[in-house]
Design a protein around this motif. Structure first.
Motif, PDB file in Angstrom:
ATOM      1  N   GLY A  18       6.290   1.604 -26.525  1.00 58.88           N
ATOM      2  CA  GLY A  18       5.777   0.250 -26.707  1.00 58.88           C
ATOM      3  C   GLY A  18       6.765  -0.783 -26.207  1.00 58.88           C
ATOM      4  N   GLY A  19       8.058  -0.559 -26.510  1.00 59.69           N
ATOM      5  CA  GLY A  19       9.085  -1.494 -26.059  1.00 59.69           C
ATOM      6  C   GLY A  19       9.203  -1.535 -24.545  1.00 59.69           C
ATOM      7  N   ILE A  20       9.192  -0.351 -23.923  1.00 54.72           N
ATOM      8  CA  ILE A  20       9.274  -0.290 -22.462  1.00 54.72           C
ATOM      9  C   ILE A  20       8.083  -1.009 -21.827  1.00 54.72           C
ATOM     10  N   SER A  21       6.907  -0.802 -22.407  1.00 57.20           N
ATOM     11  CA  SER A  21       5.698  -1.424 -21.857  1.00 57.20           C
ATOM     12  C   SER A  21       5.749  -2.942 -21.974  1.00 57.20           C
ATOM     13  N   LEU A  22       6.227  -3.438 -23.100  1.00 50.98           N
ATOM     14  CA  LEU A  22       6.299  -4.888 -23.288  1.00 50.98           C
ATOM     15  C   LEU A  22       7.343  -5.520 -22.367  1.00 50.98           C
ATOM     16  N   VAL A  23       8.476  -4.839 -22.201  1.00 46.66           N
ATOM     17  CA  VAL A  23       9.494  -5.342 -21.266  1.00 46.66           C
ATOM     18  C   VAL A  23       8.938  -5.331 -19.844  1.00 46.66           C
ATOM     19  N   ALA A  25       5.830  -5.569 -19.006  1.00 51.22           N
ATOM     20  CA  ALA A  25       4.831  -6.633 -18.894  1.00 51.22           C
ATOM     21  C   ALA A  25       5.500  -7.981 -18.650  1.00 51.22           C
ATOM     22  N   ALA A  26       6.610  -8.221 -19.359  1.00 48.82           N
ATOM     23  CA  ALA A  26       7.319  -9.493 -19.199  1.00 48.82           C
ATOM     24  C   ALA A  26       7.905  -9.630 -17.795  1.00 48.82           C
ATOM     25  N   LEU A  27       8.508  -8.544 -17.299  1.00 57.15           N
ATOM     26  CA  LEU A  27       9.112  -8.596 -15.964  1.00 57.15           C
ATOM     27  C   LEU A  27       8.056  -8.695 -14.870  1.00 57.15           C
ATOM     28  N   SER A  28       6.962  -7.936 -15.046  1.00 57.65           N
ATOM     29  CA  SER A  28       5.919  -7.961 -14.017  1.00 57.65           C
ATOM     30  C   SER A  28       5.226  -9.316 -13.957  1.00 57.65           C
ATOM     31  N   ALA A  29       5.177 -10.016 -15.085  1.00 55.32           N
ATOM     32  CA  ALA A  29       4.563 -11.347 -15.094  1.00 55.32           C
ATOM     33  C   ALA A  29       5.331 -12.300 -14.189  1.00 55.32           C
ATOM     34  N   ILE A  30       6.620 -12.008 -14.016  1.00 55.87           N
ATOM     35  CA  ILE A  30       7.466 -12.853 -13.166  1.00 55.87           C
ATOM     36  C   ILE A  30       7.487 -12.343 -11.723  1.00 55.87           C
ATOM     37  N   LEU A  31       7.592 -11.003 -11.571  1.00 56.52           N
ATOM     38  CA  LEU A  31       7.804 -10.428 -10.244  1.00 56.52           C
ATOM     39  C   LEU A  31       6.526  -9.885  -9.600  1.00 56.52           C
ATOM     40  N   PRO A  37      -1.318  -6.343 -16.595  1.00 54.98           N
ATOM     41  CA  PRO A  37      -2.352  -5.717 -17.434  1.00 54.98           C
ATOM     42  C   PRO A  37      -2.103  -4.235 -17.698  1.00 54.98           C
ATOM     43  N   LEU A  38      -1.532  -3.526 -16.712  1.00 50.90           N
ATOM     44  CA  LEU A  38      -1.251  -2.100 -16.885  1.00 50.90           C
ATOM     45  C   LEU A  38      -0.238  -1.877 -18.005  1.00 50.90           C
TER      46      LEU A  38
END
Length: 218
Positions: A18-23, A25-31, A37-38
């Motif tokens: 869960g932690g890896i997925s949330l991190v 998601a945060a990074l992909s939102a920027i890059l 969504p994945l």
């Protein structure tokens, strides 16, 4: 705010994946925004798999309840020489990755034996999985008439970790949580025919751990 009850047996996986997925998601939102969504769906999927909803265990006496959520894939009378040394009713339940995977005690009883068996990881919905896959067996002395009940957790093709938190000598109540199998698996219940137990579930029936009555002692 919606609160999702989570299984204590899955805290490590929830924090890790869960932690890896949330991190992510945060990074992909920027890059790479299109990957967000994945990662979000992965985090939701981890939480969903390790959910542990409350159950209403029937209070009526002389019944056994399902130890797992899933679909009944086998109802038969078989010889069980390893733990019961008797002809027994066998009820096997297949848990798909979408089912709740927390396992619950089928009856009130004292834990007599706990045995882990290494093995293969065949598809848990097949009959071969019962005898060839990795498994954890627990026998209970049922309080109704001293009948012995065998509950077996069987790993599957995806499931590679069986958790059994029960200990020998422990007294479990019907519906108590005692472990889980992670990521798709199978649970089996064996009851000696001579105990007078009558099976009340049918092949293909969907059952819920701690709630669905598998049968009753006459």
């Amino acid at each position: 705010m919606v609160r999702i009850p989570l299984a204590k047996y899955g805290v490590r996986e929830v924090l890790l994946f869960g932690g890896i997925s949330l991190v992510g998601a945060a990074l992909s939102a920027i890059l790479l925004w299109y990957l967000t969504p994945l990662f979000v769906l992965t985090a939701v999927g981890v939480l969903y798999f390790f959910r542990d909803p409350s159950r209403r265990t029937p209070a009526e006496p002389h019944v056994l309840v399902a130890p797992a959520d899933g679909r009944v894939v086998e109802v038969a009378e078989v010889e069980e020489p390893e733990f019961l040394s008797a002809l027994a009713h066998k009820i096997a339940i297949f848990m798909s990755p979408l089912d709740v995977h927390v396992n619950r005690a089928p009856c009130d009883g004292r834990v007599e034996t706990l045995v882990h068996r290494p093995g293969r990881h065949l598809n848990a919905s097949t009959a071969d999985a019962s005898s060839r896959n990795e498994a954890s067996a627990m026998t209970l002395t049922h309080v109704d008439g001293d009948a012995r009940v065998l509950v077996r957790q069987v790993a599957g093709a995806v499931a590679r970790r069986i958790v059994c938190a029960a200990v020998v000598g422990q007294r479990l109540r019907r519906g108590d949580r005692y472990g889980m199998i992670k990521f798709g698996s199978r649970a089996e219940v064996y009851v000696p025919v001579e105990s007078g137990f009558k099976v009340e579930v049918r092949l293909g029936q969907t059952v819920r751990a701690g709630e669905t009555i598998l049968g009753r002692f006459r």
